[in-house]
Design an enzyme around this catalytic site. Structure first.
Site, PDB file in Angstrom:
ATOM      1  N   ARG A  80       4.979 -11.611  -6.154  1.00 53.17           N
ATOM      2  CA  ARG A  80       4.604 -10.280  -5.678  1.00 53.17           C
ATOM      3  C   ARG A  80       5.745  -9.278  -5.872  1.00 53.17           C
ATOM      4  NH1 ARG A  80       0.505  -7.433  -2.558  1.00 53.17           N
ATOM      5  NH2 ARG A  80      -0.884  -9.214  -2.570  1.00 53.17           N
ATOM      6  N   ALA A 116      -1.201 -10.536   4.008  1.00 54.46           N
ATOM      7  CA  ALA A 116      -1.491  -9.723   2.824  1.00 54.46           C
ATOM      8  C   ALA A 116      -2.295  -8.476   3.176  1.00 54.46           C
ATOM      9  CB  ALA A 116      -2.226 -10.551   1.762  1.00 54.46           C
ATOM     10  N   THR A 151      -2.821 -12.802  -4.054  1.00 53.73           N
ATOM     11  CA  THR A 151      -2.811 -13.091  -5.492  1.00 53.73           C
ATOM     12  C   THR A 151      -3.322 -14.505  -5.772  1.00 53.73           C
ATOM     13  OG1 THR A 151      -0.485 -13.708  -5.321  1.00 53.73           O
ATOM     14  CG2 THR A 151      -0.977 -11.444  -5.995  1.00 53.73           C
ATOM     15  N   GLU A 201       0.826  -3.796   5.427  1.00 53.59           N
ATOM     16  CA  GLU A 201       2.089  -3.854   4.701  1.00 53.59           C
ATOM     17  C   GLU A 201       2.532  -2.555   4.022  1.00 53.59           C
ATOM     18  OE1 GLU A 201       0.284  -7.236   2.735  1.00 53.59           O
ATOM     19  OE2 GLU A 201       2.207  -8.259   2.829  1.00 53.59           O
TER      20      GLU A 201
END
Lengths: 772, 484
Positions: free
Chosen positions: A322, A523, A454, A725
């Site tokens: 990431r 996430a 992901t 985030e």
């Protein structure tokens, strides 16, 4: 400071509803695991930690520990009935208890089980462990030099002929940047309490973002099937990624002890042990070469992201991935090669932390921009704008996903105006030019953050909704509540589906017994996934109710409408409880399991290509600072933020995430410093030495606005966007503003690496004066 | 011979508590959470730095009560004898939230909620004292409370928008009644307690303290517990016999005279703050950067000196002011310059059975120049990387006397003798300051640790002399949050 919206009692969707536990929080009645009434006979565990960074264990005498007053048992690796491993990725590299050798200072070796927590803590120091020291490496640059192994497979993202593009670019810069790590400093530390049941059963109360993983890990360590283990969590006192995998070990220790002794066992490490023995945000060493032109347009970026991963993989693979996914931040790199180096070090295994590697990528991108601007003598904002993703041909990321929803031009244009960026910058530049001890800086930085795990398979969620005969609703889903307000938002969705007041929806503890195989609440995906799953469950029930009502009252189904306060059936309005009672008498199924999976995403890691993100969330911030060039001390005076949350499910909660994320990011980039000594000991392992922001670090002028016009073009829950985030990275503006202020001391680029402690700022002033 | 009582007596919320079975190391927080099942008060760090355990401790004052927020995690249970301890459970009476609690809900001031009870207690104490606080007052009140979720903005808003009148708050209304209850429990006795050989002694008065220490020369003197509390919670050290002094009102006296300020060793930072700020205006801002509010309500100046830390906040600035220290053993007293007390790392000039009784700070001479600087990673509630006190007395243009003291630059708080010598007799000028800066390298060889590197410490120490010079000319001033 601007006032926040007041909470409403209606509890409608898109309203600023108060957090569901707010009343209990302020009254001290919200129950965290350590507050639960302990079952009779509860024992307490304490971990014995390694006192070497890397060593063979040549002798271990725990007899004095076992004989200590109040000690019931001592557990080592030999006492683990199943696998001595809590690796979240199946790498078998994360022992519960070190065996044969220790790989970081603070690694758990054994556990003492005592009648009281104090008895267990006192006994630990009586262990006699013999070590034979092995060479240790704590720093990532040393790990690179000594060519230590990767803890997991690295990743490369690339496009074009990078060498040729660098060579052909009119200008080139090469640099290196260190980016510090960060401790989560959740106020409630790690904790688990295991209650043994019959057969192989065990119930584990665990402060975790990922109950399913704790369940699977406990089963793995006990050597029992997952169906013997139930993991439950009502709320956490903060998590921030630090309870995604890091709770596994504590839950496993409590469960092993509980099953062995047939008594409940609780483990709550002291804050210092927690900080020493659990993973943190990865620190990075970034080496970059950039080709660009006289307009500041980037032609090529070749960068290596080496991370201090610690002794095991944990989540370092996806975290370092990431970092690469966000090494472009909002900028188009025509030719690019981004490579990760997940380095093994003799430090605690680093883990998830809000942003999950993304922030480190963003910080590196902003450094590159600032350095280009310095070389050209331009406002960094001009360079940013020159490199934004744009028209076709300039809209494909290094991972070959096309950016289709870019709203940064509008966002930034609005923020420039509302914050008065250009006027203020001009004034600051002029003032700095007059010299003086106090210098100022201002910076506007953007954020573009990809939303989705992901690991594509994590993008699924389940929910369980019951409607009882009185019309009250029981809501359960796989998401966990760590303070972010997820439960409130999902309850708003459920209440809206049925048209009932929010207080008719009972929010219940997350438990693996109700919704299985869930993903971590991580996430930023909590509302996106669980909101959709809950909506699916509610809609299933609603469809059954609609069919029932249409038949009973002989109207077409489209004349059954769930309105706020009542259900309209033809010309009639029927109270929701009345409809439910009628449905029950007619034997309508009033419970449903909902499910959701994010559509249209895919990722081929080997090829480095795909569409890993469902959409992007955007934001931008302007920060202004003053620094004292005699001491390096500084003050963040003003921050203006414009952030995109799509169509907010709850603007009060979303704003809380933006503000809290920003301040947490500011802490990461300024005062929060992890410091290891030569023996490999982390010496900043308590709030006395590890300094997170205080109220008096918050900018006195702090204007936070949600972009009300934004609506998610992707079909998310009510067109909202993830918010957990992305705002953290808005704090890049603070680092860049400090860098500008330090840079005003001289002609050279200040190379201000985070954390920008007063010491780092003073040294940056020196570099600006005298060069690198 | 004083009477001896073998139990502590205190009020916990609305309950009278009498406990005989108390170890010296028992903490207030564990007593709430484990013995009383009052779990609203949280443990976040067990070292007095996060504030999740904040509770109010009320003491009798002029027929009523005065309440201060403190850290229950490092506050030892024995020390609350004859106090009223108020936890978060006591704020919402009859299910109705107190005004501060309601404001926190209305302004979305909680997210995970774990720090919230502690923040509510600090803000409640603030509201009682300052119903309409400035931002700065709120920030100061929250220096000892960490929140990791909200970014504080909604908490600050809540603190500034509390409705209601503190005069009607139950704690204020019931003050005289609570004070009377405590008066009835007070028998002027010495308290001696113990469990499992862990003894705690609360002398009846200062003379009794001298007597107790004479017979227990190896005792641990426990004042504010902001350091000793960590010996207990972190190092799990045995502190028995522990002799508590914080309850001795006569040891907390702050006496102002023409000669200066005489501060009892048991005076907390908060006790001394008003007189310090008035007599030494340059210390006003500095003083508010010692610990957080809770720590300033607990920690004592005597303790800050007696524990001999090289990074205590008060010794450098007090040494610069020419402070003297009075030590007492039995009926014997001796007086010494403060700097002479610090012999070496962890070694002070204190004999067994001797205790710090008071410090005396002389009133500054007219026309003298003063400064106090604290450098830390975080502005508030941080331990100093270095701290500095400077006093320069001029005669005409010349420096007659210079006292420059640093903490964090050596194994003890110390004067910069060479730098002082470089200034004395010189014209007060940039050139003299430059000479003094150079001399600092002869005075100190600082170390590198997690608070700062050696190079930074030396560089800043020298730059602080520049800052002092510039300030003396009115050319620059320290960064101030209020200037935005």
């Amino acid at each position: 400071m601007m006032e926040g919206p007041a909470p409403t009692s209606e509890g409608r969707l898109h309203d600023p509803v108060a957090h569901d536990s707010a009343h209990k929080h302020v009254a001290g009645t919200a129950v965290y695991i350590d507050d639960m009434v302990e079952p009779t006979g509860t024992l307490h565990a304490c971990l014995g930690l390694a006192e070497r960074a890397h060593a063979e264990i040549v002798a271990m005498d725990l007899s004095a520990v076992a004989e200590a007053q109040g000690v019931v048992a001592v557990l080592t690796a030999a006492d683990i009935p199943g696998a001595n491993d809590v690796s979240p990725t199946g790498k078998n590299d994360d022992p519960v208890f070190a065996e044969g050798a220790v790989e970081f200072h603070g690694q758990p070796i054994f556990a003492v089980i005592g009648e009281t927590r104090e008895a267990a803590r006192r006994a630990v120091s009586r262990a006699v462990i013999g070590y034979r020291d092995l060479p240790h490496v704590t720093d990532v640059s040393d790990a690179l030099e000594r060519v230590l192994p990767h803890v997991t497979e690295p990743l490369t993202l690339s496009r074009g002929d990078i060498a040729a593009a660098l060579a052909a670019a009119p200008r080139r810069l090469d640099g290196r940047m260190r980016i510090g790590g960060q401790d989560h400093f959740y106020l409630e530390g790690q904790i688990a309490m295991a209650v043994p049941g019959e057969d192989d059963d065990v119930l584990v109360h665990s402060s975790t973002q990922h109950p399913s993983e704790v369940q699977h890990m406990v089963a793995h360590v006990l050597g029992v099937p997952s169906n013997a283990v139930t993991v439950e969590v009502r709320r956490m006192g903060g998590a921030f990624g630090g309870k995604e995998t890091q709770g596994n070990l504590f839950a496993a220790v409590a469960a092993v002890a509980a099953k062995r002794l047939g008594r409940p066992v609780k483990i709550r490490p002291d804050r210092d042990d927690d900080m020493v023995a659990t993973g943190k945000r990865h620190d990075f060493l970034v080496d970059y070469a950039v080709g660009y032109d006289d307009d500041g347009r980037i032609h090529a970026v070749d960068a290596q992201f080496a991370a201090r991963c610690g002794f095991s993989a944990d989540l370092s693979g996806p975290v370092t991935d990431r970092a690469l996914f966000h090494a472009d931040n909002a900028y188009y790199y025509p030719a690019v090669r981004l490579a990760s180096r997940p380095m093994k070090t003799n430090t605690v295994s680093n883990t998830a932390f809000r942003g999950f590697g993304g922030p480190q990528g963003v910080i590196a991108a902003e450094r590159i921009i600032a350095e280009i601007a310095h070389a050209l003598g331009r406002d960094p904002l001009e360079i940013r704008k020159a490199n934004f993703y744009g028209e076709p041909g300039r809209d494909v990321t290094p991972y070959h996903q096309t950016v289709e929803d870019n709203i940064l031009p509008r966002l930034i244009s609005e923020l420039e105006t509302s914050a008065g960026y250009h006027e203020r910058r001009a004034e600051i530049v002029a003032e700095n030019a007059r010299g003086g001890v106090i210098r100022r800086g201002i910076a506007l930085t953007p954020v573009k953050f990809g939303i989705s795990f992901t690991a594509t398979w994590y993008n699924q969620a389940g929910a369980l909704v019951h409607v009882y005969r009185d019309g009250s609703v029981h809501l359960n889903h796989g998401g966990t509540e760590m303070g972010q307000g997820l439960f409130t938002k999902v309850a708003q969705v459920a209440a809206d589906c049925f048209g009932i007041p929010l207080d008719r929806v009972k929010i219940t503890a997350t438990t693996t017994g109700k919704v299985p195989n869930t993903s971590a609440t991580a996430a930023s995906s909590g509302s996106d996934l669980n909101g959709m799953a809950a909506q699916d469950a509610c809609e299933q029930i609603r469809r059954r109710l609609t069919a029932f009502a249409a038949e009973k009252w002989a109207v077409p189904e489209d004349e059954v409408v769930f309105e706020p306060g009542a259900v309209r059936v033809g010309a009639e309005r029927i109270a929701f409880p009345d409809l439910i009672e009628a449905a029950y008498m007619a034997r309508v199924h009033l419970s449903a399991a909902g499910f959701y999976k994010t559509p249209g995403i895919h990722w081929d890691r080997a090829a480095g290509k795909g569409k890993p993100f469902f959409y992007f969330a955007y934001g931008a911030a302007v920060s202004e600072v003053r620094i004292d060039t005699l001491t390096g001390e500084y003050i963040v005076d003003r921050v203006d933020i414009l952030h995109d949350v799509g169509r907010s499910l709850n603007p009060a909660i979303d704003r809380g995430q933006v503000e809290g994320g920003f301040i947490q990011g500011m802490g990461w980039l300024t005062t929060e410093e992890l410091w290891w000594d030569d023996a490999g000991r982390l010496r900043t392992h308590a709030p006395s030495t590890y300094k997170i922001p205080l109220a008096s670090d918050v900018p006195r002028v702090f204007n936070v606005t949600l972009a009300e016009w934004s609506e998610n073009p992707a079909r998310t829950i009510r067109r909202s966007k993830a918010v957990g985030e992305p705002p953290l990275m808005l704090a890049a503006s603070v680092l860049e503003a400090l860098s500008m202020a330090a840079g005003s001391c001289g002609p050279h680029f200040p190379h201000l690496d985070p954390p920008a402690t007063p010491e780092a700022v003073l040294m940056a002033c020196e570099r600006a004066r005298g060069g690198p | 011979m004083v009477a001896v009582r073998r139990e502590i007596r205190f009020l916990l919320n609305d309950t009278e508590v009498r406990l005989a079975d108390v170890a010296a190391t028992d903490t207030l927080l564990n007593h709430f959470r484990l013995a009383q099942r009052l779990t609203g008060t949280k443990e976040g760090c067990a070292e007095g730095d996060c504030g999740a355990c904040t509770v109010l401790v009320g003491r009798r004052a002029k027929g009523t009560m005065t309440y201060e927020p403190v850290n229950a995690c490092i506050r030892l249970l024995a020390s609350v004898d004859l106090c009223h301890v108020v936890t978060v459970e006591h704020l919402a009476r009859g299910g109705t939230l107190a005004p501060v609690q309601q404001a926190m809900v209305s302004h979305h001031g909680s997210q995970c909620g774990f720090c919230t009870p502690g923040i509510v207690m600090s803000l409640h104490a603030l509201w009682l004292a300052r119903p309409d606080p400035t931002v700065e007052e709120v920030e100061t009140a929250l220096q000892g409370n960490l929140c990791r979720c909200t970014g504080y903005r909604p908490i600050i808003d809540a603190a500034r928008n509390v409705s209601g009148d503190p005069a009607t708050d139950p704690l204020m209304v019931e003050g005289p009644r609570i004070a009377a209850l405590l008066d009835a429990l007070d028998d002027d006795a010495r308290v001696e307690l113990g469990r499992g050989g862990s003894r705690a002694i609360l002398p009846a008065e200062v003379d009794d303290l001298a007597e107790v220490l004479a017979s227990e020369p190896d005792a641990t003197v426990v004042a504010g517990m902001t350091d000793v509390g960590l010996w207990v919670t972190k190092a799990m050290r045995d502190i028995s016999p522990a002799v508590f002094v914080g309850h001795l009102e006569e040891l907390r006296e702050v006496a102002v005279s023409d000669a200066g300020l005489t501060i009892g060793a048991g005076a907390t930072y908060a006790d001394a703050a008003p007189a310090m700020a008035q007599m030494f205006p340059h210390l006003a801002a500095y003083w508010n950067r010692i610990g957080g509010w809770q720590v300033r309500n607990m920690g004592t100046i005597g303790g800050n000196i007696a524990n001999g830390s090289p990074i205590g906040d008060t010794p450098p600035v007090l040494i610069a002011l020419g402070t003297t220290l009075t030590l007492r053993k039995g009926q014997e007293r001796r007086v010494m310059p403060l700097e002479d007390f610090f012999l070496d790392y962890g070694k002070q000039d204190r004999q067994p059975g001797e205790f710090v009784e008071s410090v005396h700070v002389a009133r500054p001479a007219a026309g003298s120049l003063h400064a106090a600087y604290k450098i830390s990673k975080r502005r508030d509630e941080d331990i100093s990387a270095l701290a500095c006190g400077i006093a320069v007395m001029l005669e005409g243009d010349c420096v007659r006397e210079a006292r420059i003291a640093f903490g964090g630059m050596a194994a003890t708080p110390r004067r910069a003798a060479q730098a002082e010598a470089a200034l004395i007799g010189q014209v007060w000028s940039e050139a003299a300051v430059e000479t003094a800066k150079t001399a600092l390298t002869e005075d100190f060889a600082p170390i590198s640790d997690w608070r700062a590197g050696a190079e930074y410490r030396m560089k800043v120490a020298r730059n602080l002399l520049t800052r002092f010079w510039l300030e003396s000319r009115g050319e620059t001033s320290q960064l101030d949050r209020g200037a935005a």
